[in-house]
Design a protein around this motif. Structure first.
Motif, PDB file in Angstrom:
ATOM      1  N   ASP A   1       0.828  -1.207   0.000  1.00 28.47           N
ATOM      2  CA  ASP A   1       0.000   0.000   0.000  1.00 28.47           C
ATOM      3  C   ASP A   1       0.866   1.263   0.000  1.00 28.47           C
ATOM      4  OD1 ASP A   1      -2.417  -1.306  -0.083  1.00 28.47           O
ATOM      5  OD2 ASP A   1      -2.686  -1.341   2.091  1.00 28.47           O
TER       6      ASP A   1
ATOM      7  N   TRP B   1       0.875   4.003  -2.950  1.00 29.86           N
ATOM      8  CA  TRP B   1       0.636   5.428  -2.706  1.00 29.86           C
ATOM      9  C   TRP B   1       1.685   6.282  -3.420  1.00 29.86           C
ATOM     10  CZ3 TRP B   1       3.226   9.603  -0.809  1.00 29.86           C
ATOM     11  CH2 TRP B   1       2.450  10.735  -0.532  1.00 29.86           C
TER      12      TRP B   1
ATOM     13  N   ARG C   1      -9.936   6.528   6.771  1.00 29.62           N
ATOM     14  CA  ARG C   1      -8.662   6.774   6.096  1.00 29.62           C
ATOM     15  C   ARG C   1      -8.556   8.233   5.673  1.00 29.62           C
ATOM     16  NH1 ARG C   1      -5.247   3.286   3.794  1.00 29.62           N
ATOM     17  NH2 ARG C   1      -5.047   4.676   1.997  1.00 29.62           N
TER      18      ARG C   1
ATOM     19  N   ASN D   1      -7.504   8.564   0.487  1.00 33.40           N
ATOM     20  CA  ASN D   1      -8.219   7.611  -0.365  1.00 33.40           C
ATOM     21  C   ASN D   1      -8.140   8.099  -1.807  1.00 33.40           C
ATOM     22  OD1 ASN D   1      -9.791   5.614   1.509  1.00 33.40           O
ATOM     23  ND2 ASN D   1     -10.042   7.636   2.428  1.00 33.40           N
TER      24      ASN D   1
ATOM     25  N   GLN E   1      -7.307  -1.051  -1.365  1.00 30.82           N
ATOM     26  CA  GLN E   1      -6.061  -1.174  -0.619  1.00 30.82           C
ATOM     27  C   GLN E   1      -5.742  -2.649  -0.356  1.00 30.82           C
ATOM     28  OE1 GLN E   1      -4.098   1.654   0.421  1.00 30.82           O
ATOM     29  NE2 GLN E   1      -5.512   2.598  -1.044  1.00 30.82           N
TER      30      GLN E   1
ATOM     31  N   GLU F   1      -6.877  -4.003   2.971  1.00 32.85           N
ATOM     32  CA  GLU F   1      -8.302  -4.244   3.191  1.00 32.85           C
ATOM     33  C   GLU F   1      -8.654  -5.717   3.058  1.00 32.85           C
ATOM     34  OE1 GLU F   1     -10.856  -1.778   0.827  1.00 32.85           O
ATOM     35  OE2 GLU F   1      -9.500  -0.064   0.975  1.00 32.85           O
TER      36      GLU F   1
END
Length: 598
Positions: A411, A415, A445, A448, A463, A466
């Motif tokens: 993640d 990003w 969060r 997003n 994500q 998740e």
């Protein structure tokens, strides 16, 4: 009048009673499976003859290669691709398994191997040969499913990679072991035809047609090349023939230890297609097993791939552990991780953990980079849609092992990729402006990566973290769907971590049965999520308006309610993957939470 209706149902493709046809074929396969277990070879051969002559089996085979198969639009040397409904019935009537039948050569197609520079050769048979191979496979599969070794997991419904990994975990979770991690060199290309045909030991028509397929040759760039060995990758029956050729490897390796229950339980062989591992607490046994494997493989024209074959220890040594099927299997000494415990609660002094391998992580990162790079000029919602499909697929594969830490790292990496993508599009804007333009904060969060469709619906980047970790229960022993225990297999489907949550919810609500025909879903079935009230007629995309159907039941239902136009609409971008092709997967779940496969 009734006679005309009957004839229409027999010859109109869109009115074929697929439920009845599948029940006919499954009953024959179940009888073959039981006759094999009883050792009644004569009955097995007679029933296999019934399958190869069965109109039901031929219809199902033609449907699989012309409608359901993802490779239906890849032509063989005949140039034919997915046939029209009016062209399928004539093919059904032409299918014959008979002696002296000549077959066409396969068309050679080269595809890249993941993470390698070399390419894999595929042999694409003609559409007719694919359908005929499907019929022969229906006849042979139940016989061999009754005798295949318990720890053979490749190309066998509903066994899979996660079952093989669970078998490895169960073998080493309480004791460190030496491991022979081996790979067979060019398995599909070098299998000896004579050795394979001897193993088949089948009736003349089936044996002869398989020999013709093996000897048919290939057309590579319009140049014919004879095939003296191997089974063409790309054929419907090729994976099963490879499993037949490798059948007996586990039994041969088990011969290196005394034939007592105690000694046999210490040695474990796990094979997935041409990759396998041998595990034992004694290094000398592993060395002897390697020699036995080399001798056994030479009898079927195969050999070990030296660069991919190594002996290691799961706990000690310079490079402990090993990679298998994209997973890293290793034991860690007490320190960073808490010690595992034995069945009676005693501290073991080490922890067995299975994680995504470093090679698999790097390949996933590279794929994410390529997706972002190829979508530089496209909209945010289009990028999210593509990334979501890649992320969900990768996470579903690794959700049954220790992946939470890796998911979190991915993640962070993702990003950074999306931030660079956004900044590149607006080099003159401030960081605050870019953040507000492409990222939306929520209660859970702060960051997003989210956009909006034309209808105002929000679309958010999925994500990795998740993904819920769901343990996998290894398939029991030599159990097979051919044994008729539909309750057992249905329960496995309803707990499977490899299926989308929406589909799992529908499976549980429908108790594992198709809402249209009432048949229990089994491994290998292709299902589709259907809107009870079509969206083109005002139906909502909510659970109370959804049902899970077989693909053929869905086709019949959409034809009746006039919602065919709705099937062409755009799917939910970024939230769901296409539902047309969903092959069931079994569940993999360990018995003790937090003891290794967490």
């Amino acid at each position: 009048m009734s006679r005309n209706i009957t004839e229409r149902r027999m010859y109109d493709w869109n009115a074929v009673p697929w439920r009845k046809l599948e029940k006919v074929v499954f009953k024959l396969q179940k009888r073959i499976y039981r006759a094999t277990q009883q050792g009644n070879k004569r009955l097995v051969r007679r029933l296999q003859g019934l399958v190869t002559r069965s109109w039901s089996a031929k219809m199902i085979a033609v449907r699989q290669v012309t409608q359901q198969n993802r490779g239906k639009k890849t032509a063989g040397v005949d140039g034919l691709i997915a046939l029209k409904p009016s062209e399928r019935q004539p093919m059904v009537r032409q299918l014959r398994v008979e002696k002296g039948k000549k077959v066409n050569p396969t068309r050679r197609v080269w595809i890249p191997k993941p993470g390698r520079d070399e390419k894999r050769p595929l042999g694409i048979p003609t559409m007719y040969d694919r359908a005929l191979q499907g019929v022969v496979k229906m006849a042979l599969e139940p016989e061999w499913e009754a005798v295949f070794e318990a720890n053979s997991y490749g190309f066998r419904r509903p066994r899979g990679c996660h079952d093989a990994i669970a078998a490895i975990f169960n073998s080493i979770r309480y004791k460190p072991k030496w491991v022979l991690d081996a790979d067979i060199a060019k398995c599909f290309d070098k299998i000896d035809h004579k050795a394979l045909l001897r193993k088949l030991n089948n009736t003349s028509p089936i044996r002869n047609i398989i020999r013709e397929w093996l000897k048919a040759g290939v057309m590579d760039q319009s140049v014919f090349q004879p095939t003296e060995a191997g089974t063409p990758q790309g054929g419907v029956i090729s994976p099963m023939l490879a499993n037949i050729a490798l059948h007996g490897l586990e039994t041969a390796v088990m011969g290196v230890v005394p034939k007592t229950i105690k000694e046999q339980s210490k040695l474990t062989v796990v094979r997935y297609a041409d990759d396998f591992v041998v595990m034992h607490e004694n290094e000398e046994v592993i060395e002897r097993a390697k020699k036995v494997v080399q001798e056994w493989l030479s009898e079927v024209g195969l050999e070990l791939k030296a660069e991919n074959t190594r002996i290691s220890h799961t706990l000690n040594g310079e490079e402990p552990g090993f990679d298998f099927l994209g997973f890293n299997v290793r034991q860690y000494k007490v320190g960073r991780y808490r010690s595992g415990k034995s069945t009676n609660g005693q501290t073991l002094g080490f922890k067995t953990l299975i994680k995504p391998s470093q090679k698999a992580i790097e390949r996933h990162k590279e794929k994410l980079r390529n997706v972002v790079k190829s979508h530089r000029a496209l909209s945010q919602t289009t990028l999210i849609a593509k990334l979501n499909s890649v992320i969900r697929g990768w996470c579903n594969y690794y959700r049954a092992v220790v992946s939470k830490e890796v998911f979190g790292e991915m993640d962070v990496f993702l990003w950074r990729l999306t931030w660079k993508w956004a900044k590149r599009r607006h080099p003159n804007k401030s960081r605050t402006w870019v953040a507000k333009r492409y990222w939306t904060p929520t209660q859970t969060r702060q960051w997003n990566f989210a956009g909006k469709l034309r209808n105002g619906e929000a679309v958010t980047l999925y994500q990795h973290s998740e993904t819920e970790i769901v343990r996998h229960v290894k398939v029991k022993g030599t159990n097979s769907p051919m044994d008729g225990n539909l309750v057992y297999w249905s329960l496995r489907l309803r707990k499977s971590p490899g299926v989308k949550q929406r589909v799992l919810n529908l499976l549980k609500r429908q108790k594992g049965k198709c809402a249209q025909c009432g048949l229990t879903f089994k491994d290998g079935d292709i299902w589709e999520v259907d809107h009870i009230i079509p969206t083109v007629k005002g139906g909502k995309d909510r659970y109370d308006n959804l049902q899970l159907l077989h693909d053929y039941c869905h086709h019949a239902k959409t034809k009746e309610d006039g919602s065919n136009a709705g099937r062409a609409r755009k799917r939910e971008i970024g939230t769901e993957e296409p539902d047309e092709v969903k092959v069931s997967r079994p569940v993999l779940k360990t018995s003790r939470p937090g003891d290794g496969m967490a």
